[in-house]
Design a protein around this motif. Structure first.
Motif, PDB file in Angstrom:
ATOM      1  N   ALA A 190     -14.386   1.800  -2.021  1.00 19.57           N
ATOM      2  CA  ALA A 190     -14.436   2.214  -3.286  1.00 19.57           C
ATOM      3  C   ALA A 190     -12.990   1.856  -4.017  1.00 19.57           C
ATOM      4  N   LEU A 191     -11.891   2.559  -3.171  1.00 24.23           N
ATOM      5  CA  LEU A 191     -10.540   2.176  -3.697  1.00 24.23           C
ATOM      6  C   LEU A 191     -10.183   0.749  -3.897  1.00 24.23           C
ATOM      7  N   LEU A 192     -10.618   0.055  -2.951  1.00 24.75           N
ATOM      8  CA  LEU A 192     -10.210  -1.580  -2.934  1.00 24.75           C
ATOM      9  C   LEU A 192     -11.162  -2.242  -4.037  1.00 24.75           C
ATOM     10  N   ILE A 193     -12.345  -1.789  -4.414  1.00 23.48           N
ATOM     11  CA  ILE A 193     -13.131  -2.316  -5.476  1.00 23.48           C
ATOM     12  C   ILE A 193     -12.369  -1.812  -6.886  1.00 23.48           C
ATOM     13  N   ILE A 194     -12.080  -0.851  -7.056  1.00 23.46           N
ATOM     14  CA  ILE A 194     -11.474  -0.306  -8.190  1.00 23.46           C
ATOM     15  C   ILE A 194     -10.017  -1.080  -8.535  1.00 23.46           C
ATOM     16  N   CYS A 195      -9.136  -1.349  -7.362  1.00 23.36           N
ATOM     17  CA  CYS A 195      -7.972  -1.864  -7.368  1.00 23.36           C
ATOM     18  C   CYS A 195      -8.144  -3.378  -7.902  1.00 23.36           C
ATOM     19  N   PHE A 196      -9.048  -3.825  -7.284  1.00 19.85           N
ATOM     20  CA  PHE A 196      -9.331  -5.251  -7.521  1.00 19.85           C
ATOM     21  C   PHE A 196      -9.669  -5.603  -9.112  1.00 19.85           C
ATOM     22  N   TRP A 247      -5.976  -7.081 -15.418  1.00 20.93           N
ATOM     23  CA  TRP A 247      -4.375  -7.203 -15.769  1.00 20.93           C
ATOM     24  C   TRP A 247      -4.150  -8.885 -15.603  1.00 20.93           C
ATOM     25  N   ASN A 248      -4.737  -9.534 -14.613  1.00 24.14           N
ATOM     26  CA  ASN A 248      -4.387 -10.891 -14.339  1.00 24.14           C
ATOM     27  C   ASN A 248      -5.019 -12.071 -15.740  1.00 24.14           C
ATOM     28  N   LYS A 249      -6.252 -11.347 -16.321  1.00 20.95           N
ATOM     29  CA  LYS A 249      -6.741 -11.942 -17.164  1.00 20.95           C
ATOM     30  C   LYS A 249      -5.536 -12.095 -18.676  1.00 20.95           C
ATOM     31  N   LYS A 250      -4.855 -11.165 -18.673  1.00 19.60           N
ATOM     32  CA  LYS A 250      -3.598 -10.990 -19.573  1.00 19.60           C
ATOM     33  C   LYS A 250      -2.258 -11.935 -19.189  1.00 19.60           C
ATOM     34  N   LYS A 251      -2.123 -11.478 -17.991  1.00 21.18           N
ATOM     35  CA  LYS A 251      -0.734 -12.209 -17.323  1.00 21.18           C
ATOM     36  C   LYS A 251      -0.885 -13.692 -16.905  1.00 21.18           C
TER      37      LYS A 251
END
Length: 394
Positions: free
Chosen positions: A345-351, A357-361
């Motif tokens: 669950a933590l992996l999915i949320i972090c990804f 974030w990467n869509k913006k940067k």
């Protein structure tokens, strides 16, 4: 008798499926014969102990009572849904549907082994799926014959460990008589799948377990070096887990195809996943898709409708924790299964956060180098998850 665990099982189903193959090759329906041999094989799976070929009355009675209960529940809710659509009755039907599975998982934790049998989880998922789709109106006008409903729930190639099929898709195959050419193609794919299963389970998985895992030192922190004891075990265990389970799935799918049912695939090269979301679209797909459709999506829809939390990302993340927590405790109530679920669950949320974030940067660009790096990173974090799952870490 455990399905696909030894060659005796393959000898039995190989002989029993000969008439199915002949009927298919001449363009005739084999569904009645397939239902007949299913009774025989189910009796062997649930009613016979392989050691001395004695009758396993506890398993036989458990599966019989459980099936009767689920069939009555489905039929009663279907009849009710024809005229009414009360949410409370739907919730009650779902709770009753999963109650036997909950008891099977919880009672042994208190050292109570009242009942239980091979495949209780997968049969439960099928039954609850039908109740939910009936609630959605997808099956409101259908009058499912009891024999066909039992055949779906107890379809012997997949009864013990999946893949989990969907009623609409299964029913379509069940009622369709393939042409000679279509059946030849299904037979070819079925036989290929079975041989691939032999390679996966009885060669690769066997060698990984008996020639590597069995010879690793005692996996305790005080008696081993990091590479030999932990790191090597982590990767070998992960590969063994995949090849053993994928081999079983190949057998189930292959036998299903021979019987004229195109059971969905369960694995799609999971170790070349480019990210953790991609992994869960490739690993144990029938189970992950089931939890996605009937737990995560319904929870998100319900929370969005209630508007208790307006931030849709927060709702989604709570849904992920619920989803993977349930997937973790489905394996068992031990600590390592719970941690395994929460880890994913933590992996999915972090990804998901990284992806937004990467869509913006635009830092992580999609090319062959980032694709390869994504596969490497995903492989390592997935293997660590399986290391948690193994219980060795704790």
């Amino acid at each position: 008798m455990i399905p696909y665990s030894d060659f005796t099982f393959f000898y039995i189903i190989g002989i029993l499926l000969i008439p199915s193959v002949i009927l298919g090759l001449v363009g005739r329906s084999s569904k009645k014969y397939n239902m007949f041999i299913s009774v025989i094989i189910l009796a062997l799976i649930f009613g016979v102990r392989m050691g001395d070929f004695s009758i396993n009355w506890k398993s036989f009675i458990s599966i019989t009572l459980f099936t009767v209960f689920q069939v009555l529940l489905i039929k009663c809710y279907h009849k009710y849904r024809m005229t009414k659509n009360t949410a409370s009755i739907f919730v009650l039907a779902v709770i009753l549907g999963i109650l036997p599975l909950v008891l099977v998982k919880v009672l042994p934790f208190f050292d109570l082994h009242v009942f239980g049998f091979l495949g209780v989880s997968y049969i439960t998922f099928k039954a609850v799926q039908i109740i939910m789709e009936t609630r959605d109106g997808m099956m409101k006008k259908e009058n499912i014959a009891i024999s066909e409903l039992i055949y779906f729930l107890l379809f012997f190639p997949t009864v013990s460990s999946g893949p989990i099929d969907r009623w609409k898709r299964f029913d379509k195959d069940f009622k369709t008589i393939p042409t000679k050419d279509a059946y030849r193609e299904m037979l070819y794919k079925g036989i290929n799948s079975i041989f691939l299963g032999f390679f996966y389970k009885f060669i690769v998985a066997f060698l990984l377990y008996n020639k590597v895992l069995m010879y690793l030192p005692d996996r305790t922190f005080g008696n081993l070096n990091f590479f030999e004891g932990h790191l090597m075990y982590m990767y070998v265990y992960s590969l063994h887990l995949f090849f053993d389970f994928a081999g079983y799935s190949c057998f189930a799918i292959g036998v299903s195809y021979i019987m004229g049912v195109k059971t969905p695939q369960n694995f799609n090269l999971p170790f070349i996943s480019r990210n953790i979301k991609d992994f869960w679209n490739r690993w144990h797909m029938s189970l992950s898709f089931w939890f996605r459709d009937y737990v995560y999506m319904r929870f998100v829809f319900w929370m969005t409708k209630k508007k208790w939390i307006k931030n849709r990302f927060v709702v989604s993340y709570i849904g992920y924790f619920l989803l993977f927590f349930l997937m973790g405790i489905w394996h068992g109530l031990e600590l390592h299964f719970v941690v395994y679920g929460l880890y994913h669950a933590l992996l999915i949320i972090c990804f998901d956060k990284f992806e937004r974030w990467n869509k913006k940067k635009k830092i992580w660009k999609d090319n062959k180098w980032t694709h390869a790096l994504g596969i490497i990173i995903t492989f390592h974090v997935v293997c660590f998850g399986f290391y948690i799952f193994s219980g060795t870490l704790f």
